[in-house]
Write a protein that holds these residues in place. Structure first.
Motif, short mmCIF file in Angstrom:
data_model
loop_
_atom_site.label_atom_id
_atom_site.label_comp_id
_atom_site.label_asym_id
_atom_site.label_seq_id
_atom_site.Cartn_x
_atom_site.Cartn_y
_atom_site.Cartn_z
N ASP A 9 1.99 1.09 1.65
CA ASP A 9 1.66 2.49 1.89
C ASP A 9 2.70 3.37 1.21
O ASP A 9 3.90 3.08 1.27
N ILE A 42 -1.23 7.36 -2.21
CA ILE A 42 -1.75 6.65 -1.04
C ILE A 42 -1.10 5.28 -0.91
O ILE A 42 -0.66 4.89 0.16
N LYS A 43 -1.08 4.53 -2.00
CA LYS A 43 -0.54 3.16 -2.03
C LYS A 43 0.32 3.00 -3.28
O LYS A 43 0.21 3.76 -4.23
N LYS A 86 -1.65 4.41 -6.41
CA LYS A 86 -3.03 4.85 -6.19
C LYS A 86 -2.91 6.27 -5.67
O LYS A 86 -2.25 6.52 -4.66
N CYS A 127 -4.82 9.88 -4.62
CA CYS A 127 -6.05 10.59 -4.27
C CYS A 127 -6.03 11.94 -4.97
O CYS A 127 -5.06 12.70 -4.85
N PRO A 166 -13.49 11.56 -2.70
CA PRO A 166 -13.52 10.12 -2.96
C PRO A 166 -12.93 9.72 -4.31
O PRO A 166 -13.08 8.59 -4.73
N TYR A 172 -10.03 8.87 -7.06
CA TYR A 172 -8.69 8.30 -7.15
C TYR A 172 -8.36 8.01 -8.59
O TYR A 172 -9.25 7.76 -9.41
N THR A 198 -11.57 3.81 -7.18
CA THR A 198 -12.06 3.98 -5.81
C THR A 198 -10.93 3.69 -4.82
O THR A 198 -9.90 3.11 -5.19
N HIS A 199 -11.16 4.07 -3.58
CA HIS A 199 -10.17 3.82 -2.52
C HIS A 199 -9.88 2.34 -2.37
O HIS A 199 -8.74 1.94 -2.12
N ASP A 200 -10.89 1.50 -2.53
CA ASP A 200 -10.75 0.06 -2.28
C ASP A 200 -10.36 -0.75 -3.51
O ASP A 200 -10.08 -1.94 -3.39
#
Length: 108
Positions: free
Chosen positions: A19, A49-50, A64, A66, A70, A72, A98-100
């Motif tokens: 994080d 974010i990460k 990562k 944002c 949605p 990134y 993407t977030h994932d």
């Protein structure tokens, strides 16, 4: 300037994804204008974010970020060792993430 994050780093290997925190956000903020120049976009939101990091002859960081809703981007930054001034360089940007989506090193 903050000291590089060196906890749990293996020389040459990338850390697991972690994080983001105030220090990693600070690094991202330092290269924001370069990211905007490379992508030809202005980001109203730009929030780490990460991240992952790697010890080399300095430190590589992979973030990562944002950039609104949605959307990134992945941002890679090199930080020189403190004895060499600790300067930051933008070494890569990937859009439309993407977030994932996993953080993988950028080879531009």
């Amino acid at each position: 300037m903050t000291e590089p994050k060196t906890m749990d780093m293996m020389c040459g290997g990338w850390t697991e994804t972690r994080d983001a925190d105030k220090e990693t956000q600070w690094i991202c903020d330092q290269v924001k204008s370069l990211v905007e120049g490379k992508t030809n976009k202005i980001y109203q939101e730009y929030r780490a974010i990460k991240y992952r990091s790697q010890v080399v002859a300095g430190f590589n960081y992979l973030f990562k970020v944002c950039v609104g809703g949605p959307s990134y981007i992945h941002v890679q930054v090199y930080q020189a060792l403190p004895c060499h001034g600790g300067h930051l360089w933008l070494s890569g940007v990937q859009e439309d993430k993407t977030h994932d989506e996993p953080l993988e090193p950028i080879s531009n």
